[in-house]
Design an enzyme around this catalytic site. Structure first.
Site, PDB file in Angstrom:
ATOM      1  N   CYS A 224       0.824  -1.209   0.000  1.00  0.00           N
ATOM      2  CA  CYS A 224       0.000   0.000   0.000  1.00  0.00           C
ATOM      3  C   CYS A 224       0.861   1.262   0.000  1.00  0.00           C
ATOM      4  O   CYS A 224       1.855   1.353   0.717  1.00  0.00           O
ATOM      5  CB  CYS A 224      -0.909  -0.001   1.221  1.00  0.00           C
ATOM      6  SG  CYS A 224      -2.089   1.354   1.235  1.00  0.00           S
ATOM      7  N   ARG A 316       3.383  -2.859  -7.010  1.00  0.00           N
ATOM      8  CA  ARG A 316       3.661  -4.294  -7.142  1.00  0.00           C
ATOM      9  C   ARG A 316       4.983  -4.568  -6.454  1.00  0.00           C
ATOM     10  O   ARG A 316       6.000  -3.926  -6.727  1.00  0.00           O
ATOM     11  CB  ARG A 316       3.750  -4.663  -8.623  1.00  0.00           C
ATOM     12  CG  ARG A 316       3.896  -6.157  -8.877  1.00  0.00           C
ATOM     13  CD  ARG A 316       4.383  -6.421 -10.293  1.00  0.00           C
ATOM     14  NE  ARG A 316       5.700  -5.833 -10.525  1.00  0.00           N
ATOM     15  CZ  ARG A 316       6.485  -6.122 -11.556  1.00  0.00           C
ATOM     16  NH1 ARG A 316       6.087  -6.969 -12.468  1.00  0.00           N
ATOM     17  NH2 ARG A 316       7.662  -5.543 -11.695  1.00  0.00           N
TER      18      ARG A 316
END
Length: 401
Positions: A224, A316
Site C-alpha cells: 500500500c 507491485r
C-alpha cells in the site's frame, strides 16, 4: 495523550507493532490447550486467519487450500479472475513486467470489463472444494454485482475499500451513495464484513450498520502507498485498539459482538500475536501469503488500488516464493524469523502468556517498548541473521511502506 504539533494543532501519539510488546502474565499454559478458533456469522473457523482479497494471493484454488487449512480466503470479485477466463496468462504477464512499466501495464489489463458470468463461475469453483466462499466488492460496485454472487452461493460478502464510511455525501444525484445500514439489512442473513477503517468513531458507525465484522487498517500493508499518496493512515496497534474499544461500546448498546479484523502490516507471528493482543479477533494477511508456491501472483503481490486509472495507491512488490501455504500458515517452520508457522507462533505466544483463547488474549497487558526490536540483538544485526536479517525478511514477505 495529546502532543503539540504547533500552537494551533495537537495530535494523539499512535503506535505500530514495532513500538509495543506483549507482557507475560503470572501463568503459562500448554500450547495444545490454547483455542485460536473464531466465528463469523454462523461459520466457525479453526484459525483466525483471512487471506486478503488480492489477485496475487487468492485464486479459487488457493481459497480451497486455505479453507481446508482452517482459514478463510477472500476472492476479489473486481480482479483478474472475474475479468478474464484465462486469468493465468494475465497473471504471468504482470509478473513479467519491469518495474518502470508495471503500473501502466496493469492499468491496461484491469481496464477489461468485469464479467458477471465469471463472478458466478469463480464462486462455484470455490464452493466445489467444500469450503466457505467469501469474496469482496467495493462500495462503488457492490450493488451492481452482489446478486449474481449470492445466487452463485456466496457465503460471506466483504465490502472493502481504502477507507469505508457509514456515511458518504455527494451532490451528484446520478450516483446515490450506498446506504450501508439499509444494504446490509437487505442481505440478511448473509454475514457482511466492511472496511477499512482506523478510528474509534468510524469503527463504531460501521458496527451500527449491522456488519458482522469490521476491517481495521488504512495504509499499513506491504503493497500500500496510501500513506504517501494521500497522507492518511493510523499505525496499526493504535487503530486496532481504538476499534476494539468501539466494539465494546457497541456491545454495551446492542448486545451484539462485532468481529474486529486487523488488515495489513503483519509480517510475522509476533505481529499477528500483537494484533490479537491489541483487540483483534482475527487477522487478514496479504504479502505474507503471496510468497507461497501456490500463490497466483508468481512471486509478486499488488493492491486493489495499484491499477486505479487516475490515482494509483499501491505498488507491485516482489515476494520470494519459499514455502507452501501449509508451511507458512501451520508449519513446520524452516526459518527462525517468524515468517513460517504463523498460527503456531500465535498459539505459542498465547500459551507463553497463559491465555486460553482469543477473548482472553485481547486483554493481555501491553507495554510501549521502543527497544523491543534492537535490545541485545547486536550480533544478529552484525551477522544479518534472525531479527537482524531485516533485508532478507523484507525480500521474503514484501517491502513495507
Amino acid at each position: 495523550m495529546e502532543v503539540e504539533i504547533g500552537r494551533g494543532k495537537k495530535a494523539r501519539r499512535a503506535y505500530g507493532f514495532d513500538d509495543i510488546a506483549i507482557v507475560p502474565s503470572r501463568r503459562t499454559r500448554d500450547p495444545d490447550d490454547v483455542d485460536v478458533s473464531w466465528t463469523l456469522g454462523p461459520y466457525r473457523f479453526e484459525l483466525p486467519l483471512l487471506a486478503a482479497a488480492l489477485d496475487g494471493v487468492v485464486s479459487p484454488e488457493t481459497a480451497g487450500v486455505i479453507g481446508k487449512l482452517g482459514g478463510l480466503a477472500v476472492l476479489n470479485l473486481e480482479g483478474i479472475f472475474t475479468r478474464y477466463e484465462d486469468a493465468e496468462s494475465q497473471l504471468e504477464r504482470i509478473a513479467s513486467f519491469s518495474r518502470d512499466i508495471a503500473t501502466r501495464e496493469m492499468q491496461d489489463i484491469y481496464s477489461e470489463p468485469i464479467n458477471p458470468e465469471l463472478i458466478a463461475q469463480r464462486i462455484k469453483e470455490i464452493k466445489a472444494q467444500g469450503v466457505v466462499a467469501a469474496a469482496s466488492l467495493t462500495p462503488q460496485k457492490v450493488r451492481k454485482y452482489y446478486e449474481v454472487a449470492l445466487e452463485a452461493g456466496l457465503d460471506i460478502l466483504v465490502i472493502q475499500g481504502t477507507v469505508v464510511s457509514a456515511e458518504h455525501v455527494s451532490r451528484d444525484e446520478s450516483r446515490p451513495p450506498l446506504n450501508l445500514k439499509e444494504f446490509i439489512r437487505e442481505l440478511a442473513p448473509t454475514p457482511v464484513v466492511v472496511g477499512g477503517c482506523a478510528s474509534y468513531h468510524t469503527g463504531l458507525h460501521l458496527m451500527r450498520t449491522g456488519a458482522a465484522g469490521v476491517l481495521v487498517g488504512v495504509g499499513p500493508g506491504a503493497i500500500c502507498t496510501t500513506r504517501g499518496v494521500l497522507g492518511i493512515g493510523v499505525p496499526q496497534a493504535t487503530a486496532i485498539a481504538d476499534v476494539a474499544a468501539a466494539r465494546s461500546q457497541h456491545m454495551l448498546e446492542t448486545g451484539d459482538y462485532v468481529k474486529v479484523v486487523a488488515d495489513g502490516g503483519m509480517r510475522n507471528g509476533g505481529d499477528i500475536a500483537k494484533a490479537i493482543a491489541c483487540g483483534a479477533d482475527a487477522v487478514m494477511l496479504g504479502s505474507a501469503l503471496a510468497r507461497a508456491y501456490e500463490a497466483p501472483g508468481h512471486g509478486y503481490n499488488w493492491g486493489m488500488a495499484t491499477f486505479h486509472p487516475t490515482l494509483p495507491r499501491g505498488t507491485r512488490v516482489a515476494t520470494k516464493q519459499n514455502g507452501t501455504l501449509e508451511e507458512i500458515i501451520r508449519g513446520p517452520a524452516r526459518e527462525n524469523d517468524g515468517t513460517f508457522n504463523l498460527m503456531g507462533g500465535l498459539r505459542t505466544s498465547m500459551a507463553t502468556c497463559g491465555y486460553r483463547d482469543i477473548a482472553e488474549f485481547n486483554r493481555a497487558e501491553l507495554m510501549v517498548a521502543p527497544a523491543l526490536q534492537t535490545e541485545g540483538k547486536q550480533l544478529q544485526r552484525e551477522q544479518g541473521v534472525g531479527m537482524g536479517a531485516s533485508g532478507t525478511a523484507a525480500t521474503r514477505v514484501g517491502v513495507a511502506d
